[in-house]
Design a protein around this motif. Structure first.
Motif: not given
Length: 194
Positions: A179-194
């Protein structure tokens, strides 16, 4: 760990499948707004998306918005000769669609419409659950893990971005060695980044 991951899959899939139609519509609209603000989408021309199923965040409005920006959209297709792998086909309103072995709509395979994954700018991935470290838990087939392996090794090629409902976030994904984390995850309310 396998049991824990399966439990999370069931729990989060149930959670997202309980979202009503209005909530789904609002989430899809907010996703479009989030993505169109991101430089990664603004500067990309060849973008892989997926057609939503099983309560996933509806990507149809995002596809329409990107078409309006003259972006080329590609949809994953199960590779016919290499089990567990994906091909990406150019997707247009006129694309002839078929159901794959999982009952998911995909463009009818036509070699003229295939783009090699490394020529894509972005690959938007579905996911079942994620945590604040951008660890992604998929359905367990490993299709996207195999597709994204070259990017994870070299950082060259299509950048992966996860798309999810806010309710798909959990405290921590139990991770396996692959498992390798993604550099970014986008949800309707937030942008998650590593």
């Amino acid at each position: 760990m396998k049991d824990a991951r399966q439990h999370i899959r069931k729990q989060v899939r149930d959670r997202r499948n309980q979202l009503d139609f209005h909530t789904q519509q609002v989430a899809a609209t907010q996703l479009v707004e989030q993505c169109l603000r991101l430089e990664a989408f603004q500067s990309s021309q060849n973008i892989a998306l997926y057609l939503s199923t099983d309560g996933e965040l509806n990507t149809a409005p995002l596809i329409d918005a990107l078409w309006q920006k003259n972006k080329s959209i590609y949809i994953p297709v199960l590779h016919p000769f290499s089990p567990g792998h994906l091909l990406f086909l150019h997707y247009q309103k006129s694309s002839k669609m078929v159901k794959n072995k999982y009952g998911i709509a995909e463009p009818k395979l036509d070699q003229r419409h295939i783009i090699p994954a490394h020529q894509l700018d972005l690959i938007c991935t579905p996911l079942v659950a994620f945590d604040d470290q951008c660890q992604r838990l998929g359905m367990g087939g490993g299709y996207y893990d195999r597709t994204l392996a070259p990017w994870f090794k070299t950082g060259v090629g299509a950048k992966p971005i996860g798309l999810a409902h806010d309710c798909q976030q959990i405290d921590q994904i139990p991770t396996a060695a692959w498992d390798i984390p993604l550099p970014m995850i986008v949800t309707p309310s937030k942008v998650w980044q590593r």
